[in-house]
Design a protein around this motif. Structure first.
Motif, PDB file in Angstrom:
ATOM      1  N   ALA A 206       0.790  -1.177   0.101  1.00 41.85           N
ATOM      2  CA  ALA A 206      -0.037   0.074  -0.025  1.00 41.85           C
ATOM      3  C   ALA A 206       0.754   1.336  -0.035  1.00 41.85           C
ATOM      4  O   ALA A 206       0.347   2.403  -0.351  1.00 41.85           O
ATOM      5  N   MET A 207       2.058   1.035   0.458  1.00 45.87           N
ATOM      6  CA  MET A 207       2.920   2.271   0.639  1.00 45.87           C
ATOM      7  C   MET A 207       4.138   2.389  -0.637  1.00 45.87           C
ATOM      8  O   MET A 207       4.444   3.242  -1.029  1.00 45.87           O
ATOM      9  N   GLY A 208       4.620   1.242  -0.609  1.00 43.45           N
ATOM     10  CA  GLY A 208       5.914   1.066  -1.758  1.00 43.45           C
ATOM     11  C   GLY A 208       7.160   1.372  -1.127  1.00 43.45           C
ATOM     12  O   GLY A 208       8.112   1.457  -1.887  1.00 43.45           O
ATOM     13  N   ASN A 209       7.316   1.375   0.226  1.00 48.35           N
ATOM     14  CA  ASN A 209       8.524   1.874   0.819  1.00 48.35           C
ATOM     15  C   ASN A 209       9.015   1.149   2.333  1.00 48.35           C
ATOM     16  O   ASN A 209       9.408   1.863   3.018  1.00 48.35           O
ATOM     17  N   GLU A 210       8.446  -0.145   2.453  1.00 46.88           N
ATOM     18  CA  GLU A 210       8.771  -0.765   3.671  1.00 46.88           C
ATOM     19  C   GLU A 210      10.278  -0.882   3.867  1.00 46.88           C
ATOM     20  O   GLU A 210      10.698  -1.313   2.950  1.00 46.88           O
ATOM     21  N   ALA A 211      10.652  -1.070   5.128  1.00 51.80           N
ATOM     22  CA  ALA A 211      12.007  -0.656   5.137  1.00 51.80           C
ATOM     23  C   ALA A 211      12.545  -2.165   5.230  1.00 51.80           C
ATOM     24  O   ALA A 211      13.933  -2.369   4.818  1.00 51.80           O
ATOM     25  N   ALA A 249       3.010  -9.182   7.300  1.00 47.54           N
ATOM     26  CA  ALA A 249       3.654  -8.834   5.938  1.00 47.54           C
ATOM     27  C   ALA A 249       2.743  -7.647   5.276  1.00 47.54           C
ATOM     28  O   ALA A 249       1.646  -7.907   5.057  1.00 47.54           O
ATOM     29  N   ARG A 250       3.562  -6.866   4.968  1.00 48.38           N
ATOM     30  CA  ARG A 250       2.888  -5.592   4.189  1.00 48.38           C
ATOM     31  C   ARG A 250       2.762  -5.812   2.736  1.00 48.38           C
ATOM     32  O   ARG A 250       2.548  -5.256   1.968  1.00 48.38           O
ATOM     33  N   GLY A 321      15.612  -2.432   2.885  1.00 47.80           N
ATOM     34  CA  GLY A 321      15.354  -1.897   1.595  1.00 47.80           C
ATOM     35  C   GLY A 321      15.400  -0.501   1.373  1.00 47.80           C
ATOM     36  O   GLY A 321      15.193   0.461   2.053  1.00 47.80           O
ATOM     37  N   ILE A 322      16.146   0.029   0.168  1.00 44.84           N
ATOM     38  CA  ILE A 322      16.386   1.360  -0.060  1.00 44.84           C
ATOM     39  C   ILE A 322      15.805   1.514  -1.533  1.00 44.84           C
ATOM     40  O   ILE A 322      16.200   0.937  -2.545  1.00 44.84           O
ATOM     41  N   VAL A 323      14.783   2.347  -1.487  1.00 50.00           N
ATOM     42  CA  VAL A 323      14.148   2.374  -3.032  1.00 50.00           C
ATOM     43  C   VAL A 323      14.943   3.598  -3.912  1.00 50.00           C
ATOM     44  O   VAL A 323      14.861   4.922  -3.314  1.00 50.00           O
ATOM     45  N   LEU A 324      15.636   3.358  -5.023  1.00 48.46           N
ATOM     46  CA  LEU A 324      16.060   4.490  -5.582  1.00 48.46           C
ATOM     47  C   LEU A 324      15.289   4.895  -6.822  1.00 48.46           C
ATOM     48  O   LEU A 324      15.168   6.087  -7.073  1.00 48.46           O
ATOM     49  N   GLU A 331       1.057  -0.194  -6.363  1.00 45.99           N
ATOM     50  CA  GLU A 331       0.971  -1.346  -6.858  1.00 45.99           C
ATOM     51  C   GLU A 331      -0.270  -2.373  -6.999  1.00 45.99           C
ATOM     52  O   GLU A 331      -1.031  -2.010  -5.936  1.00 45.99           O
ATOM     53  N   SER A 332      -0.301  -3.074  -7.850  1.00 44.98           N
ATOM     54  CA  SER A 332      -1.530  -3.967  -7.844  1.00 44.98           C
ATOM     55  C   SER A 332      -1.130  -5.477  -7.976  1.00 44.98           C
ATOM     56  O   SER A 332       0.008  -5.831  -8.255  1.00 44.98           O
ATOM     57  N   ALA A 333      -2.002  -6.132  -7.449  1.00 41.69           N
ATOM     58  CA  ALA A 333      -1.685  -7.641  -7.322  1.00 41.69           C
ATOM     59  C   ALA A 333      -1.556  -8.112  -8.995  1.00 41.69           C
ATOM     60  O   ALA A 333      -2.213  -7.606  -9.976  1.00 41.69           O
ATOM     61  N   THR A 334      -0.699  -9.169  -9.141  1.00 38.74           N
ATOM     62  CA  THR A 334      -0.822  -9.886 -10.550  1.00 38.74           C
ATOM     63  C   THR A 334      -1.787 -10.801 -11.045  1.00 38.74           C
ATOM     64  O   THR A 334      -2.162 -11.439 -10.004  1.00 38.74           O
ATOM     65  N   ARG A 335      -2.397 -10.577 -12.150  1.00 36.54           N
ATOM     66  CA  ARG A 335      -3.365 -11.512 -12.515  1.00 36.54           C
ATOM     67  C   ARG A 335      -2.561 -12.937 -12.916  1.00 36.54           C
ATOM     68  O   ARG A 335      -1.898 -12.932 -13.409  1.00 36.54           O
ATOM     69  N   LEU A 336      -3.107 -13.983 -12.120  1.00 38.74           N
ATOM     70  CA  LEU A 336      -2.550 -15.169 -12.459  1.00 38.74           C
ATOM     71  C   LEU A 336      -3.417 -15.976 -13.438  1.00 38.74           C
ATOM     72  O   LEU A 336      -4.457 -15.978 -13.667  1.00 38.74           O
TER      73      LEU A 336
END
Length: 339
Positions: A206-211, A249-250, A321-324, A331-336
């Motif tokens: 939901a955030m895209g930047n979990e540490a 888990a996020r 994790g460091i996002v550059l 982000e969206s869930a991938t269609r399987l």
């Protein structure tokens, strides 16, 4: 530390990202080890890597640590490497020298995952234990009772996301990368094991930047094929793991190795080719990760993994994790697929 370029910030809030789609992305998940003086009998060294001050390959990295052009003090090597990788190499990698160079536009996301030694790993997982005598009393001294440190195989990961395999070649095949980045790689990295993967986002962030990211390298039971393993892992194991880990888990992602399996093929690496898949689970804190690993839910996940995996051949550990670069939000869930 002197910097010659200003860092370009290719992530929110400095740019306007675009929403993620439901198609699998292509990921180049490169396992990295630092250029250090570890003996060749203990850690593999890629051809042409670990250089002296004249730019020549050091025949024996363990002979004289001072010969290492990157860092000649072994006591500083790990710290210096982590700082340099983020603060210098990361900036260089995303620096476009020519104003009309749009190749980096095809790099959708770039994370550096730095292995965090104090975090849980397959060699030392919670619950942790105080060293005590038979009566449960602490020893008066730790001297002689300090367990040997069992270092994981890798020190970090370059996690690069692309829309397609063709975009990997566009970004990494430029003259800038060939002439400026790859020579730097030879000086700062001891080994690079690229795992070319198809990414399935099971539980999006939901955030895209979990540490905190838990990295699990999976090797299948050799009685089944890679295709059958990946099908089971995605369609049978993923729903179970997502349900059991959702309290902590996020984000939960599976990377399915689609890379080469034979020497001589582009991006082939003998250790990367043995990895069938990678789990990434993101957490808000080390405490959340440790609580998850102590839970009955994790026990359920581990039992299911043991059905189809060679657990002794795999490994897992904690990263910061460091996002550059991140051009994707949310982000969206991938269609399987149904295959």
């Amino acid at each position: 530390m002197t910097k010659t370029v200003e860092e370009q910030l290719f992530r929110p809030p400095y740019l306007q990202p675009r929403p993620g789609g439901d198609r699998p992305l292509t990921v180049l998940f490169s396992l990295l080890s630092r250029a250090d003086n570890t003996p060749l009998t203990e850690r593999r060294r890629a051809d042409g890597h670990v250089l002296d001050h004249a730019g020549n390959v050091i025949a024996d990295p363990a002979a004289d640590a001072a010969d290492n052009a990157f860092e000649g003090n072994p006591n500083l090597n790990f710290e210096h490497w982590g700082e340099y990788w983020r603060k210098v190499h990361g900036v260089r990698f995303v620096h476009a020298e020519a104003p009309d160079d749009r190749s980096l536009d095809r790099l959708l996301r770039y994370d550096q995952l730095h292995r965090f030694a104090p975090g849980p790993s397959h060699t030392d997982a919670p619950p942790y234990r105080a060293p005590v005598d038979a009566q449960g009393k602490l020893w008066p001294t730790v001297i002689g009772r300090i367990e040997a440190y069992r270092r994981p195989r890798w020190d970090g990961i370059a996690y690069l996301n692309f829309a397609s395999p063709e975009d990997v070649a566009v970004v990494l095949g430029t003259a800038r990368v060939r002439e400026k980045i790859l020579p730097e790689d030879q000086a700062i990295f001891r080994d690079i094991a690229p795992v070319l993967s198809r990414q399935y986002v099971i539980a999006p962030s939901a955030m895209g930047n979990e540490a905190i990211t838990l990295v699990k390298l999976h090797v299948r039971d050799q009685s089944i094929s890679r295709q059958d393993f990946q099908r089971w892992w995605l369609h049978d194991h993923a729903p179970l793991a997502a349900a059991q880990s959702g309290r902590w888990a996020r984000r939960y992602v599976q990377l399915h190795n689609i890379g080469p399996t034979e020497p001589g093929q582009p991006l082939y690496h003998p250790q990367a080719s043995a990895i069938d898949g990678v789990t990434l689970m993101n957490f808000a804190s080390v405490g959340d990760l440790e609580d998850f690993l102590r839970s009955s839910e994790q026990t359920t996940i581990a039992k299911d993994e043991a059905r189809m995996m060679d657990l002794a051949a795999g490994e897992w550990w904690t990263t910061i994790g460091i996002v550059l670069v991140n051009r994707i939000a949310l982000e969206s869930a991938t269609r399987l697929s149904t295959d």
